[in-house]
Scaffold this motif. Sequence first.
Motif, PDB file in Angstrom:
ATOM      1  N   GLN A 126       0.855  -1.192   0.000  1.00 17.94           N
ATOM      2  CA  GLN A 126       0.000   0.000   0.000  1.00 17.94           C
ATOM      3  C   GLN A 126       0.886   1.235   0.000  1.00 17.94           C
ATOM      4  OE1 GLN A 126      -3.499   0.192   0.133  1.00 17.94           O
ATOM      5  NE2 GLN A 126      -3.234   2.378  -0.080  1.00 17.94           N
ATOM      6  N   GLN A 127       0.772   2.061  -1.048  1.00 16.37           N
ATOM      7  CA  GLN A 127       1.527   3.301  -1.093  1.00 16.37           C
ATOM      8  C   GLN A 127       0.891   4.303  -0.146  1.00 16.37           C
ATOM      9  OE1 GLN A 127       2.057   5.048  -4.964  1.00 16.37           O
ATOM     10  NE2 GLN A 127       3.147   6.813  -4.156  1.00 16.37           N
ATOM     11  N   LYS A 128       1.728   4.968   0.645  1.00 15.76           N
ATOM     12  CA  LYS A 128       1.243   6.026   1.522  1.00 15.76           C
ATOM     13  C   LYS A 128       1.167   7.302   0.699  1.00 15.76           C
ATOM     14  CE  LYS A 128       2.816   6.184   5.733  1.00 15.76           C
ATOM     15  NZ  LYS A 128       3.726   6.274   6.890  1.00 15.76           N
ATOM     16  N   LYS A 167      -5.828  -3.171   3.240  1.00 11.74           N
ATOM     17  CA  LYS A 167      -5.453  -1.756   3.315  1.00 11.74           C
ATOM     18  C   LYS A 167      -5.356  -1.322   4.775  1.00 11.74           C
ATOM     19  CE  LYS A 167      -7.193   0.267  -0.968  1.00 11.74           C
ATOM     20  NZ  LYS A 167      -8.190   1.184  -1.544  1.00 11.74           N
ATOM     21  N   ALA A 219      -2.344  -3.010   6.431  1.00 10.47           N
ATOM     22  CA  ALA A 219      -1.093  -2.373   6.005  1.00 10.47           C
ATOM     23  C   ALA A 219      -0.908  -1.015   6.670  1.00 10.47           C
ATOM     24  CB  ALA A 219      -1.058  -2.234   4.489  1.00 10.47           C
ATOM     25  N   ASN A 273     -10.105  -3.851   1.315  1.00  9.69           N
ATOM     26  CA  ASN A 273     -10.208  -2.934   2.450  1.00  9.69           C
ATOM     27  C   ASN A 273      -9.565  -3.513   3.704  1.00  9.69           C
ATOM     28  OD1 ASN A 273     -11.476  -0.994   0.906  1.00  9.69           O
ATOM     29  ND2 ASN A 273     -13.538  -1.703   1.447  1.00  9.69           N
ATOM     30  N   TYR A 292       5.872   3.039   1.365  1.00  6.58           N
ATOM     31  CA  TYR A 292       4.946   1.914   1.259  1.00  6.58           C
ATOM     32  C   TYR A 292       4.868   1.153   2.569  1.00  6.58           C
ATOM     33  CZ  TYR A 292       5.739   2.768  -3.692  1.00  6.58           C
ATOM     34  OH  TYR A 292       5.833   3.352  -4.924  1.00  6.58           O
TER      35      TYR A 292
END
Length: 149
Positions: free
Chosen positions: A31-33, A72, A75, A69, A49
């Motif tokens: 998951q990219q921040k 997400k 992460a 979800n 990430y």
Amino acid sequence: GGMHAPQAQQMLEDPTGGLGFLGEIDGLFIQQKLELFEAITGCNTINRYNVTPIPAHSLPDPVPPEWINHFKEQAATWPMLKAREDSECVERVCCPRYRSFNMEFKDSRGATFFSVQRPFRCTLNTPCFNLWPQELTLRDARGAPAGDA
């Protein structure tokens, strides 16, 4: 009990260089921040990430939104690994698609599990072939090459 990454010392002694845990899972959810500055300006910033494992035999087909979800949230709140892009500002701004970077995937104690390296390549696509195609090297915890793409 959830999936836990190996200890740093175990990684260095592991003949797989710390990558053995990948054989026990279906994959990694990355998951990219999102960076506020990048979202507002559109200017590329250093990517960060969070990574969480996908347990073996748990990947549904097709993947429902609830499943995404869940990962997400996992992460964001309890990542197994974190990664931060190490790249040059000029390359991120002037040639974001071709920029070089190094990215180490580390646990909460700062131990590197693996890294990804990409050299700068200004790929030229022609109808018959690609000149200077992009490449990416996966390195294990010891820094030894483990795979290329």
